[in-house]
Design a protein around this motif. Structure first.
Motif, PDB file in Angstrom:
ATOM      1  N   ASP A  50     -65.319  53.928 -45.209  1.00 52.94           N
ATOM      2  CA  ASP A  50     -66.479  54.872 -45.468  1.00 52.94           C
ATOM      3  C   ASP A  50     -66.632  55.971 -44.568  1.00 52.94           C
ATOM      4  O   ASP A  50     -66.833  55.800 -43.478  1.00 52.94           O
TER       5      ASP A  50
ATOM      6  N   THR B  90     -59.855  55.229 -56.899  1.00 55.45           N
ATOM      7  CA  THR B  90     -60.287  56.574 -56.715  1.00 55.45           C
ATOM      8  C   THR B  90     -59.750  56.897 -55.162  1.00 55.45           C
ATOM      9  O   THR B  90     -59.694  56.069 -54.134  1.00 55.45           O
TER      10      THR B  90
ATOM     11  N   MET C  71     -63.317  50.924 -59.036  1.00 51.14           N
ATOM     12  CA  MET C  71     -63.715  51.963 -58.024  1.00 51.14           C
ATOM     13  C   MET C  71     -62.626  52.272 -57.089  1.00 51.14           C
ATOM     14  O   MET C  71     -62.427  53.392 -56.402  1.00 51.14           O
ATOM     15  N   SER C  72     -61.870  51.157 -56.753  1.00 48.05           N
ATOM     16  CA  SER C  72     -60.926  50.939 -55.689  1.00 48.05           C
ATOM     17  C   SER C  72     -59.703  52.059 -56.170  1.00 48.05           C
ATOM     18  O   SER C  72     -58.781  52.173 -55.243  1.00 48.05           O
TER      19      SER C  72
ATOM     20  N   THR D 127     -68.878  57.956 -44.591  1.00 47.82           N
ATOM     21  CA  THR D 127     -70.160  58.327 -43.689  1.00 47.82           C
ATOM     22  C   THR D 127     -70.361  57.457 -42.715  1.00 47.82           C
ATOM     23  O   THR D 127     -70.913  57.886 -41.653  1.00 47.82           O
TER      24      THR D 127
ATOM     25  N   VAL E 138     -70.193  52.848 -48.835  1.00 43.52           N
ATOM     26  CA  VAL E 138     -69.753  53.130 -50.072  1.00 43.52           C
ATOM     27  C   VAL E 138     -68.447  53.887 -49.806  1.00 43.52           C
ATOM     28  O   VAL E 138     -68.101  54.849 -49.352  1.00 43.52           O
ATOM     29  N   PRO E 139     -67.409  52.813 -49.743  1.00 41.08           N
ATOM     30  CA  PRO E 139     -66.045  53.528 -49.352  1.00 41.08           C
ATOM     31  C   PRO E 139     -65.671  54.458 -50.266  1.00 41.08           C
ATOM     32  O   PRO E 139     -65.887  54.485 -51.371  1.00 41.08           O
ATOM     33  N   ARG E 140     -64.789  55.297 -49.626  1.00 40.62           N
ATOM     34  CA  ARG E 140     -64.353  56.626 -50.339  1.00 40.62           C
ATOM     35  C   ARG E 140     -62.794  56.494 -50.586  1.00 40.62           C
ATOM     36  O   ARG E 140     -62.320  57.317 -51.135  1.00 40.62           O
TER      37      ARG E 140
ATOM     38  N   ALA F  60     -61.806  60.123 -52.763  1.00 37.26           N
ATOM     39  CA  ALA F  60     -62.757  61.031 -52.603  1.00 37.26           C
ATOM     40  C   ALA F  60     -63.453  61.164 -54.014  1.00 37.26           C
ATOM     41  O   ALA F  60     -63.705  62.255 -54.325  1.00 37.26           O
ATOM     42  N   GLY F  61     -63.833  59.939 -54.523  1.00 37.19           N
ATOM     43  CA  GLY F  61     -64.464  59.996 -55.853  1.00 37.19           C
ATOM     44  C   GLY F  61     -63.845  60.174 -56.971  1.00 37.19           C
ATOM     45  O   GLY F  61     -64.573  60.378 -58.078  1.00 37.19           O
TER      46      GLY F  61
ATOM     47  N   PHE G  77     -59.268  53.964 -50.248  1.00 35.87           N
ATOM     48  CA  PHE G  77     -58.865  52.540 -50.477  1.00 35.87           C
ATOM     49  C   PHE G  77     -57.360  52.442 -50.212  1.00 35.87           C
ATOM     50  O   PHE G  77     -56.565  53.072 -50.974  1.00 35.87           O
TER      51      PHE G  77
END
Lengths: 481, 499
Positions: A281, A458, A455-456, A283, A302-304, A460-461, A306
């Protein structure tokens, strides 16, 4: 387990420039860095000190007890340095991370030491640095164990060498031979208090810990090798924040008398793979880099990024322009081998002298913060243990949490945070390929492994597949076939 | 701060979504596919400067869509189907030498050896091919055609979302995609002609060769059409190494986080061959070849699904060029139990297949038990609990299979591996009232309610980071001994519905 200073260490105060150069923004892309002349990915961080704008970071407290030189080593003792620094993500941005390293490094170090090169505590009381184990065993070329020969009864399949091939291990691995004594000396070079805990490694599955180590302090943790298997070492401070920042690794306990088994009297394997998963994450990293303290409740993760063995996306898959990085991915993560006939009722059968009807062991360890679902294409895996507890082969049960305790085939391995699973990938003929396709195979067959909590996938989104991915590869013989 | 980067790309993305919505009409147009083919309409624009101070990754060279390289492999292998001649030469020490790490530059093997400049370059070049050839095509026992459509579908709570769905010509445009049901040993074909730009189908849990596995970066994505071919491995009596019968699903493997959430998935069930010694009574089927019988009329598929509305406004290739579209943040606000009785499914119209209640058989009254095929169809962990009519935990679920493989006793090498569900010792059977699982796992459960009444299946969604409960939904299970079919009046005596 004491915290004290020792004359062997040369503490130094932080220079003004050191703190002044502390970057506020963790994202610095590689193209910027390239202007400063760093050519390879490994070299990018060289330019970081220059690339980082000396923004208004003055006033961020850094450690005053930072170590500038390594301590005088003690025989049989592994020194771990709690460091901070910036690591390159798969999109070439730099993200603040912490870690247990091999030598003291400063925040702006071009190559911060945030993960140990694999070490082995031998039963004889030595600490040996080696990326492969067992020591002295044959090194599999590019990570791939070659077979003993063709299996005449099963076209396209091979006999597998027993007790022959060494395995490569990723950074952060500490291998401990059964009967050895682990002696860790931990130096805290950061501004905050940290500690090192080995989860479930004491009798009764309780934790072992250095206790809190003050900034600039050190502590010694000594314990006997626990039962064979995988153990997470990590910093439990403000859990799971320090762990999420990178303060983790894996202790793998192996029986040196029988190092080709998952555990004594358990599955034999051709070679093994240790996979560590980690979610970052940015942040959280930003807050802690600026000297703040993350509250995981008010600022949920909110990990970005992985990671699998500290690589993700095309770097984890060995498709990057950095050949050295690709080689490491192949040796440490990208499962490969030749197809073989297996019977899961007996993964250790001696079919012919020196051969094995077995697969390869995949030890999955999740020191990260996300619940992963490791999905293998091409072959189901046979799960044999969870958290170093052997699953029975008969008369299983469903535990109170609703998990089946029985050895079983799975194509998705559930891996919640702090969990470990030991599985066997059989490297068998993919069962649903037609005969004609199989018998006319002329090339290696490559299958994805990915986490199905999508979600993992990705970075950087976006940028699918940029996250927690791997391949496994069913090799074919070179000359036709 | 966490919303950074989402707003900017979404504008372009939404317009693309609109453009794609009438896909059906474009189906037979050849020019359409050209248009839809990358790199054109996929969002190849350079990532916009971020409003935030934080520097963002620039996908460097990859932002220029190169029309190069889908390394199209020669689709003509030497067609020598005779096994004996093509296997490895079983001579002396024919130890194969490992392939070189670095292939010759001419190698175009699966794209593996290609190097990419950046992650964005890799993400936006996933081996699209127009019409790849199916190698060694055989006569199928089951053949289906699948296409894709975009539809605004209404969910059980009344909410409407843009969904992308798989469908056949004959079927409706509903969610999930059509139930596909091949039998072991039979050749299966699925001809896929995606109307909406490159897609693929991965047959999750089925294990064919890479070309038929449906993943772009290990084979290809389909621009025009392809016929997937595989053959479910037949089971063998008491052998834990063979047999494909069980519960699976299929889904698109292109930009998967987005495409699967958009609805590009459907149930896949492999039925077993019939083995000697394992006859099947009328009205029944076996869960796997040497497995237990169940009652076909009350066989169900239950799939939890959740929706993050933000994701349903994105375009096909969102995020692939390096822009931050927030696909790492799945924050569902709508939670659904989808599925229902398999024998009753109508694949017509534009509807979401979802049950309001489920009939099940009471144990030991002449009917075989009901089989529930459970699939975690979303990206979050699920915990399910069976509850008695009096609210206590109901230990009525018997696990028979997981991920398409039966639970068996495998302790003795060479000895028959008896399925736990067929074992004479009752303590071998895996009974439970609760079950935990994560994304894409499947569990096949035989239900054994001891008496008639309304039981409840309670499904909880958990956060994938914190493990905290996010939501729960309940499904009444109406247990009856005299069940004849849907809508049977005998249901009314079973008490009030829950939930």
């Amino acid at each position: 387990m004491s915290s004290e200073n020792t004359p062997a260490i040369t503490p130094s105060s932080v220079s003004d420039t050191d703190s002044a150069l502390h970057p506020v923004e963790p994202g610095i892309n590689r193209s910027t860095l390239l202007k400063f002349g760093a050519a390879t990915a490994w070299g990018t961080a060289v330019a970081m000190g220059a690339a980082v704008s000396p923004v208004s970071a003055a006033g961020v407290p850094r450690a005053h007890g930072r170590f500038t030189a390594s301590a005088v080593p003690l025989p049989g003792v592994l020194d771990l340095y709690i460091n901070e620094g910036y690591t390159k993500m798969v999109d070439d941005s730099l993200v603040y991370q912490r870690g247990f390293g091999d030598r003291p490094t400063a925040l702006r170090d071009a190559r911060p030491s945030l993960r140990v090169v694999p070490k082995i505590f031998t039963r004889e009381g030595q600490v040996v640095e080696s990326r492969t184990y067992p020591l002295g065993a044959a090194i599999p070329p590019n990570g791939t164990p070659a077979p003993a020969g063709a299996d005449p009864a099963n076209p396209g399949q091979f006999f597998i060498r027993r007790n022959h091939w060494a395995s490569f291990f990723p950074q952060r691995t500490i291998i401990v031979e059964s009967g050895a004594t682990v002696r860790l000396r931990v130096f805290n070079g950061l501004a905050g208090t940290h500690q090192l805990t080995v989860a479930q490694a004491a009798h009764g599955r309780s934790d072992l810990s250095t206790g809190p180590i003050a900034p600039g302090g050190q502590a010694l943790l000594e314990f006997d090798a626990p039962y064979a298997g995988t153990y997470i070492y990590y910093d439990p401070t403000n859990a799971p924040v320090q762990r999420a920042l990178g303060l983790f690794g894996t202790i793998l306990v192996m029986d040196p008398d029988d190092p080709w088994r998952v555990a004594p009297n358990q599955m034999a394997f051709e070679r093994q793979w240790l996979w560590m998963t980690h979610a970052i994450d940015t942040t959280w990293a930003r807050i802690e880099a600026a000297g703040g303290t993350v509250n995981p409740l008010t600022d949920p993760a909110v990990p970005r990024y992985f990671m699998l063995n500290d690589r993700s996306g095309y770097e984890a898959l060995g498709h990057s322009p950095n050949r050295e990085l690709n080689r490491l991915a192949h040796e440490e993560s990208l499962i490969s081998g030749y197809p073989r006939q297996v019977d899961i009722r007996n993964f250790g059968e001696d079919l012919a002298l020196g051969t094995l009807r077995g697969g390869q062991a995949v030890r999955m360890v999740n020191p990260g913060i996300a619940s992963h679902q490791m999905h293998f294409h091409g072959n189901h895996l046979w799960t044999v243990r969870r958290n170093n507890v052997e699953w029975p082969r008969e008369f299983g049960h469903v535990d109170a949490d609703g998990h089946v305790v029985l050895q079983q085939w799975e194509d998705v391995i559930e891996l919640p945070p702090m969990d470990r699973k030991d599985c066997i990938i059989p490297l068998k003929r993919p069962p649903d390929a037609t005969d004609k396709v199989w018998y006319n195979r002329t090339e290696d067959w490559k299958y994805p492994m990915h986490c199905h909590a999508e979600m993992s996938q990705t970075a950087a989104g976006g940028m699918y597949p940029g996250g927690l991915v791997a391949h496994w590869e069913l090799k074919s013989q070179v000359n036709g076939g | 701060m966490r919303l950074r980067g989402w707003a900017a790309p979404s504008a372009t993305v939404v317009s693309e979504g609109k453009r794609r919505s009438d896909d059906d009409d474009k189906k037979k147009s050849s020019t359409k596919r050209r248009d839809d083919k990358s790199p054109g309409p996929r969002e190849r624009q350079k990532p916009k400067p971020s409003p935030s101070k934080s520097p963002r990754p620039q996908p460097s060279r990859s932002a220029t869509p190169s029309s190069q390289p889908s390394a199209t492999r020669s689709a003509t292998p030497s067609p020598t189907p005779a096994p004996g001649t093509t296997g490895p030469t079983p001579t002396r020490s024919s130890t194969p030498t490992p392939r070189p790490t670095r292939p010759s530059p001419s190698s175009d093997d699966d794209g593996e050896e290609r190097e990419y400049d950046s992650q964005a370059d890799f993400a936006s070049h996933q081996m699209q091919q127009d019409a790849p050839e199916t190698h060694f095509l055989e006569t199928p026992q089951l053949s289906v055609d699948l296409d894709l459509s975009s539809r605004d579908l209404r969910f059980p709570d009344g909410a409407k979302f843009k969904m992308w769905v798989f469908h056949q010509d004959s079927s409706g445009r509903g969610f999930p995609g059509p139930t596909l049901r091949p039998t072991e040993k039979g050749i299966f074909h699925a001809r896929v002609e995606p109307s909406m730009g490159p897609h693929s189908i991965h047959w999750h849990g089925m294990e064919p060769d890479p070309r038929n596995d449906g993943v772009g970066h290990t084979s290809f994505e389909i621009d025009d059409h392809y016929t997937y071919q595989w053959q479910p491995e037949p089971g063998r009596t008491h052998d834990p190494n063979y047999g494909a019968a069980g519960t699976y699903f299929y889904h698109c493997h292109v930009n998967t986080p987005l495409h699967a959430q958009m609805g590009l998935l459907g149930p896949l069930i492999i039925d077993p061959i019939e083995l000697p010694g394992f006859p099947v009574a009328p009205g029944n089927r076996r869960a796997f070849a040497d497995g237990p019988e169940y009652d076909i009329a009350t066989e169900s598929l239950i799939m939890p699904f959740s929706i993050d509305p933000r994701w349903h406004k994105m375009g096909h290739a969102a995020g692939l060029s390096g822009e931050d579209v927030g696909l790492n943040r799945f924050e569902p606000t709508h939670f659904y139990i989808t599925g229902g009785l398999l024998a009753q499914r109508r694949e017509t119209g534009e509807e979401v297949w979802a049950p309001t209640q489920l009939p099940i058989n009471v144990s030991g009254h002449g009917k075989a038990p009901s089989l529930m095929r459970f699939l975690d169809g979303n990206y979050l962990p699920n915990k399910i609990t069976f509850v008695n009519p009096d609210g206590t935990p109901a230990r009525i679920a018997e696990l028979v299979s997981h991920d398409g493989r039966p639970y068996r006793h495998t302790a003795t090498p060479g000895a028959p591996a008896i399925p736990t569900s067929m074992h004479p010792d009752p303590s071998a059977h895996l009974f439970t009232h609760t079950l935990s699982m994560g994304s894409a796992e499947r569990y096949d459960l035989l239900l054994h309610p001891p008496t008639a009444g309304t039981y409840t299946l309670r499904i909880e969604w958990r956060d994938w980071i914190t493990g905290h409960k996010l939501a729960h939904r309940e499904l009444p299970l109406l247990a009856s001994c005299v069940l004849k079919g849907p809508g049977n009046q005998t249901y009314t005596r079973l008490g009030p519905q829950l939930g």
